[in-house]
Design a protein around this motif. Structure first.
Motif, PDB file in Angstrom:
ATOM      1  N   ILE A   1      35.361   9.117  47.717  1.00  0.00           N
ATOM      2  CA  ILE A   1      36.449   9.969  47.243  1.00  0.00           C
ATOM      3  C   ILE A   1      36.851  10.900  48.388  1.00  0.00           C
ATOM      4  N   ASN A   2      38.145  10.948  48.647  1.00  0.00           N
ATOM      5  CA  ASN A   2      38.656  11.872  49.666  1.00  0.00           C
ATOM      6  C   ASN A   2      39.118  13.161  49.007  1.00  0.00           C
ATOM      7  N   ILE A   3      38.733  14.259  49.621  1.00  0.00           N
ATOM      8  CA  ILE A   3      39.142  15.577  49.125  1.00  0.00           C
ATOM      9  C   ILE A   3      39.982  16.261  50.203  1.00  0.00           C
ATOM     10  N   ASN A   4      41.043  16.933  49.760  1.00  0.00           N
ATOM     11  CA  ASN A   4      41.897  17.658  50.709  1.00  0.00           C
ATOM     12  C   ASN A   4      41.296  19.023  51.003  1.00  0.00           C
ATOM     13  N   ILE A   5      41.132  19.338  52.258  1.00  0.00           N
ATOM     14  CA  ILE A   5      40.681  20.692  52.577  1.00  0.00           C
ATOM     15  C   ILE A   5      41.704  21.379  53.485  1.00  0.00           C
ATOM     16  N   SER A   6      41.702  22.696  53.427  1.00  0.00           N
ATOM     17  CA  SER A   6      42.688  23.471  54.188  1.00  0.00           C
ATOM     18  C   SER A   6      42.081  23.991  55.483  1.00  0.00           C
ATOM     19  N   ALA A   7      42.945  24.517  56.311  1.00  0.00           N
ATOM     20  CA  ALA A   7      42.493  25.074  57.586  1.00  0.00           C
ATOM     21  C   ALA A   7      41.401  26.122  57.376  1.00  0.00           C
ATOM     22  N   ASP A   8      41.565  26.963  56.345  1.00  0.00           N
ATOM     23  CA  ASP A   8      40.579  28.015  56.087  1.00  0.00           C
ATOM     24  C   ASP A   8      39.198  27.434  55.773  1.00  0.00           C
ATOM     25  N   ASP A   9      39.184  26.332  55.020  1.00  0.00           N
ATOM     26  CA  ASP A   9      37.903  25.688  54.709  1.00  0.00           C
ATOM     27  C   ASP A   9      37.260  25.176  55.993  1.00  0.00           C
ATOM     28  N   LEU A  10      38.089  24.516  56.788  1.00  0.00           N
ATOM     29  CA  LEU A  10      37.574  23.922  58.022  1.00  0.00           C
ATOM     30  C   LEU A  10      36.977  25.000  58.921  1.00  0.00           C
ATOM     31  N   MET A  11      37.620  26.161  58.951  1.00  0.00           N
ATOM     32  CA  MET A  11      37.179  27.235  59.841  1.00  0.00           C
ATOM     33  C   MET A  11      36.089  28.107  59.213  1.00  0.00           C
ATOM     34  N   ASP A  12      35.820  27.908  57.928  1.00  0.00           N
ATOM     35  CA  ASP A  12      34.819  28.735  57.254  1.00  0.00           C
ATOM     36  C   ASP A  12      33.424  28.225  57.622  1.00  0.00           C
ATOM     37  N   PRO A  13      32.631  29.058  58.322  1.00  0.00           N
ATOM     38  CA  PRO A  13      31.325  28.574  58.786  1.00  0.00           C
ATOM     39  C   PRO A  13      30.391  28.200  57.633  1.00  0.00           C
ATOM     40  N   ARG A  14      30.669  28.725  56.418  1.00  0.00           N
ATOM     41  CA  ARG A  14      29.783  28.396  55.298  1.00  0.00           C
ATOM     42  C   ARG A  14      30.155  27.097  54.611  1.00  0.00           C
ATOM     43  N   PHE A  15      31.374  26.611  54.911  1.00  0.00           N
ATOM     44  CA  PHE A  15      31.878  25.496  54.115  1.00  0.00           C
ATOM     45  C   PHE A  15      30.958  24.270  54.153  1.00  0.00           C
ATOM     46  N   SER A  16      30.515  23.890  55.359  1.00  0.00           N
ATOM     47  CA  SER A  16      29.730  22.655  55.452  1.00  0.00           C
ATOM     48  C   SER A  16      28.424  22.753  54.664  1.00  0.00           C
ATOM     49  N   SER A  17      27.802  23.945  54.676  1.00  0.00           N
ATOM     50  CA  SER A  17      26.538  24.038  53.932  1.00  0.00           C
ATOM     51  C   SER A  17      26.773  24.147  52.420  1.00  0.00           C
ATOM     52  N   LEU A  18      27.876  24.789  52.023  1.00  0.00           N
ATOM     53  CA  LEU A  18      28.198  24.836  50.589  1.00  0.00           C
ATOM     54  C   LEU A  18      28.436  23.420  50.053  1.00  0.00           C
ATOM     55  N   LEU A  19      29.141  22.652  50.849  1.00  0.00           N
ATOM     56  CA  LEU A  19      29.426  21.265  50.463  1.00  0.00           C
ATOM     57  C   LEU A  19      28.126  20.461  50.391  1.00  0.00           C
ATOM     58  N   ALA A  20      27.293  20.625  51.409  1.00  0.00           N
ATOM     59  CA  ALA A  20      26.040  19.868  51.451  1.00  0.00           C
ATOM     60  C   ALA A  20      25.167  20.197  50.235  1.00  0.00           C
TER      61      ALA A  20
END
Ligand code: C2E
Ligand code: CA
Ligand code: CA
Length: 472
Positions: free
Chosen positions: A312-331
């Motif tokens: 499944i592909n999810i759309n993410i925004s520039a803010d998500d990409l730049m948010d240092p917490r995003f990758s760990s929240l997703l994981a």
């Protein structure tokens, strides 16, 4: 109405300014007219634009070549414009395009013209508020309508900033720079929309006195802004997600799907093009993205575990990409749901990679976690073709405007084969967006490279159950 009119005006100025800048740039080209070198240049320039669909070269009333079309076999006489200004600028309101079944406004100046994106104002479409966007070149007195349903193709005499009411129609006109906006609404619609506020004011204001009533009115208006309504909808978990299948064109197999968020507020369906922009502006996008992820995992988690090759592909925004917490929240969420990160792809727009250094790093991090990263709406944003190599993503999603050039004789000279070759040269997967006709599907299915497709012909966005039925 005032807010909508201002937003339209802002967009109109952005569109016309871009056209102006590009026309000057192309007229200043010192390359051989319509040579391969100049065509390559036009294509590169086109890729840097946001609201232009093509850039053409013209001379002595004839069309010679364009970025999308390539060089014409025979210079073709230009059609009659709606207006020709004293300085010889040509304005076309609604011209059928040779390369697709769309029509678009065209602005010409000197030996260049630009095709404006006919969808540049689509995000503002609302049947209750018809509008017109007028363009007035600096040397022309009266603006001419080139977008929207009001004044299209006609020159308006001395349009100025005003508002008023004629019969049942309430109107507002606003001009700035080269742009004017006319916005209409039906009195009944305005009254219907205002009723709940008006009713509370009548009750409270009546009880508390006039001045307080006005303050309350302001407060209520503010509370009811789109951002606040969106925030509430997120709290109440009112947003839904639909899934659009992505098909492997050579085999017809559904191997992945894109999650698209949906918001219906009472009777009103609000387009994601609008509320995503609001969420980004008002700092709600991080919450919205996590909401979508949670919802996808809730609705599709078991399915993904059962079909470990499905993504499944999810759309993410520039803010998500730049948010240092995003990758760990997703994981953390994936771990809890027991879903492999390989099964969640992330779509980012070219625009969110404008901040090159940090974007490259963030993409690297997410890829190392196992996610596939796609550049969305490829070809419409800021990055040039060459820049793609540096970004290190897994694939591109070819924007639907390019798909629409297929099925016309211009395809052999169009930019599409070039983009495909370039993607292959960078080892990138290709997803073709907006496939609406079998001709378009056939064109991409018969390329000698593996291509995925997405569009109404392959399947419209629908709920999780509908998607799952397609696969099993
Ligand atoms: P997008 O990522 O380019 O999504 C594809 C859009 O094209 C969707 O519009 C889809 O319904 C539409 N579409 C699909 N097939 C066809 C076709 O054959 N022809 C045409 N003309 N259109 C087709 P939608 O759902 O209105 O979404 C608009 C945009 O809103 C999306 O464009 C995406 O940028 C954004 N968006 C949607 N959901 C989310 C989300 O969960 N998060 C974020 N950040 N953005 C989202
Ligand atoms: Ca997308
Ligand atoms: Ca897209």
């Amino acid at each position: 109405m005032h807010a909508l009119s201002s937003q339209l005006l802002k967009r109109a100025e952005a569109v016309f300014n871009e056209a102006d800048v590009i026309l000057s740039k192309v007229n200043a080209s010192d390359m051989t007219f319509c040579s391969d070198k100049e065509l390559a240049y036009l294509r590169n320039v086109l890729f840097t634009t946001k609201y232009l669909k093509d850039i053409g070269r013209v001379k002595d009333g004839k069309f010679y070549c364009s970025a999308v079309f390539g060089a014409a076999e025979q210079p073709a006489p230009l059609a009659q414009p709606n207006i020709t200004t004293v300085n010889g600028a040509l304005i076309y309101a609604d011209t059928p395009l040779a390369i697709s079944n769309l029509s678009a406004p065209i602005i010409g100046r000197g030996n260049a013209n630009v095709v404006l994106d006919p969808a540049a104002f689509d995000a503002f479409n609302d049947p209750a508020y018809p509008f017109g966007i007028m363009f007035s070149p600096s040397d022309e007195q009266n603006p001419i309508g080139i977008f929207g349903s009001i004044h299209k193709g006609v020159q308006t005499n001395g349009l100025t900033e005003n508002a008023g009411r004629e019969g049942d129609i309430v109107y507002r006109n606003q001009c700035h720079g080269q742009a004017c906006v006319s916005l209409h609404a039906h009195v009944q619609d305005l009254e219907a929309a205002a009723f709940p506020i008006e009713a509370s004011i009548a009750l409270l204001g009546g009880a508390l006195g006039g001045a307080l009533g006005v303050i309350l009115l302001l407060l209520l208006r503010k509370r009811l802004s789109l951002g606040t309504r969106l925030s509430r909808a997120l709290d109440k978990r009112l947003l839904k997600v639909e899934y659009q299948p992505i098909i492997h064109l050579q085999t017809g197999e559904t191997r992945s799907a894109e999650a698209l968020v949906r918001w219906r507020d009472g009777k009103e369906v609000i387009s994601p093009d609008i509320f995503i922009a609001v969420a980004e502006k008002e700092g709600l996008i991080g919450r919205l993205t996590l909401y979508v992820i949670d919802r996808v995992l809730l609705e599709m988690g078991d399915f993904l575990k059962k079909y470990p090759d499905f993504r499944i592909n999810i759309n993410i925004s520039a803010d998500d990409l730049m948010d240092p917490r995003f990758s760990s929240l997703l994981a953390a969420r994936l771990k809890q749901a027991g879903v492999r990160s390989q099964q969640v792809g992330l779509e980012i727009t070219e625009r969110s990679t404008a901040n090159a250094g940090p974007a490259v790093q963030a993409i690297h991090q997410l890829r190392s976690q196992g996610h596939k990263i796609y550049i969305d709406d490829f070809g419409t944003g800021y990055s040039s073709l060459a820049y793609l190599g540096e970004l290190n993503v897994d694939g591109i999603k070819l924007d639907k405007s390019f798909t629409q050039t297929v099925g016309t004789r211009s395809i052999t000279v169009s930019i599409v084969p070039q983009i495909i070759d370039m993607a292959l040269a960078h080892n990138l997967a290709i997803v073709v967006e907006g496939i609406e006709t079998s001709q378009q599907q056939d064109y991409f299915a018969t390329l000698d490279t593996s291509v995925d497709g997405q569009g109404w012909l392959c399947g419209k966005p629908a709920d999780a159950a509908a998607l799952q039925k397609l696969v099993v």
